[in-house]
Design a protein around this motif. Structure first.
Motif, PDB file in Angstrom:
ATOM      1  N   LEU A 181       0.804  -1.217   0.000  1.00 57.38           N
ATOM      2  CA  LEU A 181       0.000   0.000   0.000  1.00 57.38           C
ATOM      3  C   LEU A 181       0.839   1.271   0.000  1.00 57.38           C
ATOM      4  CD1 LEU A 181      -2.667  -1.100   2.611  1.00 57.38           C
ATOM      5  CD2 LEU A 181      -3.081  -0.642   0.183  1.00 57.38           C
ATOM      6  N   SER A 182       2.008   1.213   0.643  1.00 55.14           N
ATOM      7  CA  SER A 182       2.800   2.426   0.825  1.00 55.14           C
ATOM      8  C   SER A 182       4.203   2.058   1.289  1.00 55.14           C
ATOM      9  CB  SER A 182       2.138   3.325   1.872  1.00 55.14           C
ATOM     10  OG  SER A 182       2.137   2.661   3.136  1.00 55.14           O
ATOM     11  N   HIS A 184       4.063   0.766   4.789  1.00 59.27           N
ATOM     12  CA  HIS A 184       3.670  -0.641   4.833  1.00 59.27           C
ATOM     13  C   HIS A 184       4.914  -1.528   4.759  1.00 59.27           C
ATOM     14  CE1 HIS A 184       1.028  -3.943   2.705  1.00 59.27           C
ATOM     15  NE2 HIS A 184       1.654  -4.417   3.752  1.00 59.27           N
ATOM     16  N   ASP A 222       5.120   6.581  -2.399  1.00 54.21           N
ATOM     17  CA  ASP A 222       3.769   6.064  -2.190  1.00 54.21           C
ATOM     18  C   ASP A 222       2.977   6.081  -3.498  1.00 54.21           C
ATOM     19  OD1 ASP A 222       4.246   5.610   0.497  1.00 54.21           O
ATOM     20  OD2 ASP A 222       3.249   7.448   1.175  1.00 54.21           O
ATOM     21  N   THR A 225      -0.329  -1.318  -6.919  1.00 56.59           N
ATOM     22  CA  THR A 225      -1.163  -2.033  -5.949  1.00 56.59           C
ATOM     23  C   THR A 225      -2.420  -2.590  -6.606  1.00 56.59           C
ATOM     24  OG1 THR A 225      -0.441  -0.537  -4.189  1.00 56.59           O
ATOM     25  CG2 THR A 225      -2.424  -1.826  -3.763  1.00 56.59           C
ATOM     26  N   ARG A 285      -5.283   5.492   1.601  1.00 61.07           N
ATOM     27  CA  ARG A 285      -4.069   4.685   1.787  1.00 61.07           C
ATOM     28  C   ARG A 285      -3.491   4.806   3.187  1.00 61.07           C
ATOM     29  NH1 ARG A 285      -2.015   1.789  -2.830  1.00 61.07           N
ATOM     30  NH2 ARG A 285      -3.755   1.979  -4.228  1.00 61.07           N
ATOM     31  N   SER A 286      -3.562   5.982   3.798  1.00 67.86           N
ATOM     32  CA  SER A 286      -2.967   6.133   5.133  1.00 67.86           C
ATOM     33  C   SER A 286      -3.750   5.320   6.161  1.00 67.86           C
ATOM     34  CB  SER A 286      -2.889   7.605   5.547  1.00 67.86           C
ATOM     35  OG  SER A 286      -4.172   8.166   5.677  1.00 67.86           O
ATOM     36  N   THR A 302      -3.061   1.611   5.438  1.00 70.47           N
ATOM     37  CA  THR A 302      -1.722   1.249   5.901  1.00 70.47           C
ATOM     38  C   THR A 302      -1.727   0.998   7.403  1.00 70.47           C
ATOM     39  OG1 THR A 302      -0.625   2.435   4.102  1.00 70.47           O
ATOM     40  CG2 THR A 302       0.680   2.017   6.072  1.00 70.47           C
ATOM     41  N   LYS A 303      -2.477   1.797   8.149  1.00 73.15           N
ATOM     42  CA  LYS A 303      -2.562   1.594   9.607  1.00 73.15           C
ATOM     43  C   LYS A 303      -3.168   0.229   9.934  1.00 73.15           C
ATOM     44  CE  LYS A 303      -3.010   6.489  10.644  1.00 73.15           C
ATOM     45  NZ  LYS A 303      -3.930   7.560  11.059  1.00 73.15           N
ATOM     46  N   ALA A 361      -0.516  -2.412   8.932  1.00 78.99           N
ATOM     47  CA  ALA A 361       0.615  -2.370   9.870  1.00 78.99           C
ATOM     48  C   ALA A 361       0.224  -2.986  11.205  1.00 78.99           C
ATOM     49  CB  ALA A 361       1.100  -0.933  10.063  1.00 78.99           C
TER      50      ALA A 361
END
Length: 186
Positions: free
Chosen positions: A53-54, A57, A142, A149, A169-170, A173-174, A177
């Motif tokens: 994703l980033s 990630h 990113d 992706t 995406r943020s 990503t959380k 993660a």
């Protein structure tokens, strides 16, 4: 200018992390064959970017692998394979390597190299990857990761329900993660 990203994680100042991103890769099957044969020249984490994703990630997986290494808990043979394993949300090594690692038909690849001996080898890492990978190096951003992706692959690999949005995406990503960090604890 380096073809990839080189950095140190503050929690692991002795380690240098190199991340490269390649498109138009034509020799993925050769790379995979060399990895399976245990060729030490290929001691990199070769990741399928469709599941990424980033940059954060990717770094979450690097952080998890380094944390596990320091705790004496590597579950795979090498730190490079541990980075790929760390991407998965399960304890099944073979399944995780299959889902997140390079495949014979991969046409793009995200590569991670972690040097843990404080040596700065950026030039040799990028030169080595330039010889190993037949493809085009692009900046590790990113935006470039997002272009590669496959949202449905991410949803499938992390078993995310349809109610979880992967558009932001943020936030996505959380969530991912968190899965990386909690693998094995739940």
């Amino acid at each position: 200018m380096e073809p990839g990203l080189t950095l140190r994680l503050p929690q692991f100042p002795q380690s240098v992390v190199h991340v490269g991103l390649y498109t138009s890769v034509t020799n993925a099957s050769t790379i995979r064959k060399e990895l399976l044969a245990g060729n030490t020249r290929y001691s990199y984490a070769f990741v399928d970017p469709r599941s990424m994703l980033s940059v954060a990630h990717v770094l979450a997986a690097v952080y998890r692998a380094l944390t596990d290494m320091e705790a004496g808990g590597l579950r795979t043979r090498t730190l490079s394979s541990e980075v790929v394993f760390a991407l998965g949300g399960t304890m099944n090594i073979a399944d995780t390597l299959r889902r997140f690692g390079i495949a014979d038909d991969s046409d793009s690849v995200l590569v991670v190299k972690v040097d843990t001996d404080q040596a700065e080898r950026s030039n040799s890492v990028w030169a080595d990857l330039g010889e190993i990978i037949q493809g085009t190096s692009i900046p590790v951003t990113d935006e470039n990761i997002a272009r590669l992706t496959d949202i449905e692959t991410v949803r499938k690999n992390y078993k995310l329900q349809q109610g979880i949005s992967l558009v932001d995406r943020s936030e996505a990503t959380k969530v991912v993660a968190g899965a990386i960090a909690l693998r094995g604890y739940l």
